[in-house]
Design a protein around this motif. Sequence first.
Motif, PDB file in Angstrom:
ATOM      1  N   PRO A   1       0.816  -1.224   0.000  1.00  0.00           N
ATOM      2  CA  PRO A   1       0.000   0.000   0.000  1.00  0.00           C
ATOM      3  C   PRO A   1       0.850   1.274   0.000  1.00  0.00           C
ATOM      4  CG  PRO A   1      -0.259  -1.222   2.078  1.00  0.00           C
ATOM      5  CD  PRO A   1       0.649  -2.029   1.216  1.00  0.00           C
ATOM      6  N   ASP A   2       2.116   1.159   0.427  1.00  0.00           N
ATOM      7  CA  ASP A   2       2.984   2.345   0.485  1.00  0.00           C
ATOM      8  C   ASP A   2       3.972   2.416  -0.674  1.00  0.00           C
ATOM      9  OD1 ASP A   2       1.839   3.007   2.968  1.00  0.00           O
ATOM     10  OD2 ASP A   2       3.143   1.528   3.942  1.00  0.00           O
ATOM     11  N   VAL A   3       3.700   1.667  -1.724  1.00  0.00           N
ATOM     12  CA  VAL A   3       4.639   1.649  -2.852  1.00  0.00           C
ATOM     13  C   VAL A   3       4.761   3.061  -3.444  1.00  0.00           C
ATOM     14  CG1 VAL A   3       2.875   1.087  -4.620  1.00  0.00           C
ATOM     15  CG2 VAL A   3       5.236   0.315  -4.936  1.00  0.00           C
ATOM     16  N   GLU A   4       5.938   3.388  -3.968  1.00  0.00           N
ATOM     17  CA  GLU A   4       6.111   4.698  -4.613  1.00  0.00           C
ATOM     18  C   GLU A   4       5.198   4.772  -5.842  1.00  0.00           C
ATOM     19  OE1 GLU A   4      10.027   5.125  -6.560  1.00  0.00           O
ATOM     20  OE2 GLU A   4      10.139   2.950  -6.593  1.00  0.00           O
ATOM     21  N   SER A   5       5.013   5.971  -6.402  1.00  0.00           N
ATOM     22  CA  SER A   5       4.117   6.086  -7.560  1.00  0.00           C
ATOM     23  C   SER A   5       4.686   5.275  -8.729  1.00  0.00           C
ATOM     24  CB  SER A   5       3.965   7.546  -7.973  1.00  0.00           C
ATOM     25  OG  SER A   5       5.152   7.986  -8.602  1.00  0.00           O
ATOM     26  N   LEU A   6       3.791   4.817  -9.612  1.00  0.00           N
ATOM     27  CA  LEU A   6       4.238   4.028 -10.764  1.00  0.00           C
ATOM     28  C   LEU A   6       5.173   4.851 -11.649  1.00  0.00           C
ATOM     29  CD1 LEU A   6       4.123   1.466 -12.502  1.00  0.00           C
ATOM     30  CD2 LEU A   6       2.061   2.392 -13.587  1.00  0.00           C
ATOM     31  N   VAL A   7       4.844   6.120 -11.802  1.00  0.00           N
ATOM     32  CA  VAL A   7       5.669   7.005 -12.628  1.00  0.00           C
ATOM     33  C   VAL A   7       7.092   7.069 -12.079  1.00  0.00           C
ATOM     34  CG1 VAL A   7       5.979   9.465 -13.122  1.00  0.00           C
ATOM     35  CG2 VAL A   7       3.795   8.363 -13.605  1.00  0.00           C
ATOM     36  N   ASP A   8       7.219   7.189 -10.757  1.00  0.00           N
ATOM     37  CA  ASP A   8       8.558   7.209 -10.157  1.00  0.00           C
ATOM     38  C   ASP A   8       9.243   5.859 -10.331  1.00  0.00           C
ATOM     39  OD1 ASP A   8       8.302   9.791  -9.429  1.00  0.00           O
ATOM     40  OD2 ASP A   8       7.898   9.403  -7.294  1.00  0.00           O
ATOM     41  N   TYR A   9       8.469   4.783 -10.163  1.00  0.00           N
ATOM     42  CA  TYR A   9       9.060   3.448 -10.267  1.00  0.00           C
ATOM     43  C   TYR A   9       9.616   3.212 -11.678  1.00  0.00           C
ATOM     44  CZ  TYR A   9       9.784  -1.567 -10.111  1.00  0.00           C
ATOM     45  OH  TYR A   9      10.360  -2.805 -10.180  1.00  0.00           O
ATOM     46  N   LEU A  10       8.880   3.644 -12.688  1.00  0.00           N
ATOM     47  CA  LEU A  10       9.337   3.412 -14.070  1.00  0.00           C
ATOM     48  C   LEU A  10      10.522   4.311 -14.422  1.00  0.00           C
ATOM     49  CD1 LEU A  10       5.879   3.023 -15.839  1.00  0.00           C
ATOM     50  CD2 LEU A  10       7.498   1.208 -15.255  1.00  0.00           C
ATOM     51  N   GLY A  11      10.559   5.512 -13.830  1.00  0.00           N
ATOM     52  CA  GLY A  11      11.727   6.392 -13.976  1.00  0.00           C
ATOM     53  C   GLY A  11      12.177   6.584 -15.412  1.00  0.00           C
ATOM     54  N   HIS A  12      13.458   6.315 -15.662  1.00  0.00           N
ATOM     55  CA  HIS A  12      14.039   6.542 -16.997  1.00  0.00           C
ATOM     56  C   HIS A  12      13.426   5.637 -18.066  1.00  0.00           C
ATOM     57  CE1 HIS A  12      17.016   9.188 -15.369  1.00  0.00           C
ATOM     58  NE2 HIS A  12      17.547   8.246 -14.602  1.00  0.00           N
ATOM     59  N   ALA A  13      12.719   4.575 -17.668  1.00  0.00           N
ATOM     60  CA  ALA A  13      12.123   3.660 -18.661  1.00  0.00           C
ATOM     61  C   ALA A  13      10.910   4.296 -19.333  1.00  0.00           C
ATOM     62  CB  ALA A  13      11.722   2.343 -17.993  1.00  0.00           C
ATOM     63  N   ARG A  14      10.359   5.348 -18.713  1.00  0.00           N
ATOM     64  CA  ARG A  14       9.106   5.918 -19.226  1.00  0.00           C
ATOM     65  C   ARG A  14       9.215   6.400 -20.663  1.00  0.00           C
ATOM     66  NH1 ARG A  14       7.515  10.540 -15.699  1.00  0.00           N
ATOM     67  NH2 ARG A  14       9.626  10.234 -14.974  1.00  0.00           N
ATOM     68  N   SER A  15      10.313   7.092 -20.989  1.00  0.00           N
ATOM     69  CA  SER A  15      10.380   7.692 -22.325  1.00  0.00           C
ATOM     70  C   SER A  15      10.363   6.609 -23.409  1.00  0.00           C
ATOM     71  CB  SER A  15      11.617   8.576 -22.456  1.00  0.00           C
ATOM     72  OG  SER A  15      12.769   7.774 -22.411  1.00  0.00           O
ATOM     73  N   TYR A  16      10.875   5.406 -23.078  1.00  0.00           N
ATOM     74  CA  TYR A  16      10.840   4.324 -24.070  1.00  0.00           C
ATOM     75  C   TYR A  16       9.416   3.791 -24.225  1.00  0.00           C
ATOM     76  CZ  TYR A  16      15.807   4.783 -23.667  1.00  0.00           C
ATOM     77  OH  TYR A  16      17.070   5.305 -23.671  1.00  0.00           O
ATOM     78  N   LEU A  17       8.674   3.731 -23.121  1.00  0.00           N
ATOM     79  CA  LEU A  17       7.278   3.286 -23.204  1.00  0.00           C
ATOM     80  C   LEU A  17       6.447   4.320 -23.964  1.00  0.00           C
ATOM     81  CD1 LEU A  17       6.867   1.797 -19.614  1.00  0.00           C
ATOM     82  CD2 LEU A  17       7.216   0.562 -21.774  1.00  0.00           C
TER      83      LEU A  17
END
Length: 424
Positions: free
Chosen positions: A151-167
């Motif tokens: 329940p306290d996991v960091e946001s998905l956006v933060d978790y994906l980090g540098h991988a986001r731009s490829y997605l």
Amino acid sequence: MKPEELVDLKGGRVHMDAYRNPEVFAEEMRRIFHKVWIYVGHESEIPSTGDYKTSYLGQVPVIVSRDEDMGINVLVNRCAHRGTTVCQRDSGNASYFKCEYHAWVYNNKGALTGVALRRGYADSELPKDIGLQRIPKVDTYQGLIFASLNPDVESLVDYLGHARSYLDDWVRQTPSGQVDLRGGDWKLTYRGNWKLQAENSTEGYHPDFLHQAAVQVQVYNSNRRRAAAGVQGQARPQRTATLDGLGRDLGRGHNLLEVPQVQLLARRRYSQEFIDELSDSYGEDQLGNVLGPPWRLLIFPNLAIAGSNLRVINPLSVDETDVRQYFVDLPTAPDAVRAFRREQEQGFYGPSGYGGPDDVEMFERMQEGFKSGAASTLDPWVLFTRQMEDEKVLPDGQRVGGHTSEIMQRAVYRGWVRQMSEEA
Ligand code: FES
Ligand code: FE
């Protein structure tokens, strides 16, 4: 040994117990698969009310459902009565799930809506608010659905980090941005640890050797096509090691293998008209990123995307793993492009493909080799040292190295240690 001591990051080594010790596996479930964001499905698989698919969070079976309000629910596939799974299929459409054992019924948000022979229960005998348990965190990024038991996991956006731009680029392969995973999927099970598939999915060192036969078949087929079309000259096999490329450690275990040459292959199938449309939609300077796209990506711990293929890694036990693979269709791409992608998928990865099985055979051989870890007098380490000295750290924290280096595999273990250490 503490789990984090099984990885020697400075020395580029991993202890074989990380692949063969059931206690380490149990800790991985607790500290990784029950803690971080885990990929469970794609929105294209559940587009309409009542659509569902089943998946796993580590070993926890889940149902991913689209409810009447178009919300996405990730529910534990476990009857609140005595624990039977309530959904047996990989996918389908249903407003309700009925447990076959004593016929309790749940709606697709997980609420218990019916108890057979209800009058036989005193009110105090049925706990309040029982139903299919809900996974507390669910979020999506570019159509990819992730869930977390934490329940306290960091946001998905933060978790994906540098991988986001490829997605982001992944969905920009066509002007419409549509990606569809319903074009065909299959499952394979191998006798080996789940990390073997994670390490392999973005590895650029082995293809010239392990997949030599696959490359020869591809070249043979392409020469037959050329001859049939009256095209002069013969295609020759190209070695991955002779191409330009990069390996990237994107942080948190995510990593990427980038070989721009892949675009050239794709470009031949794209009409100039379609390339112009892409260029109008995203800008000419973006063509290099969105055509192809020219990379293979691992989102730690269980999602790998490579061209026409998306695979999901589901650990079954310390030495058994399920891999579910999906054909990534681009419904609005020109027919020639879609056909080319399908050919690649069937020819290399699919059940009758001549590339994918090579890797799986290596996973089973490695797990067999790891049995030598039973003798405490033998060397227990496997090596990931290739081109470690050339690795560079960029100002934003990413690390880059050669495309045949083992930076991608070191990235997996950097992410692994981060999660497995006590402080995490
Ligand atoms: Fe599901 Fe009894 S176990 S109704
Ligand atoms: Fe391979």
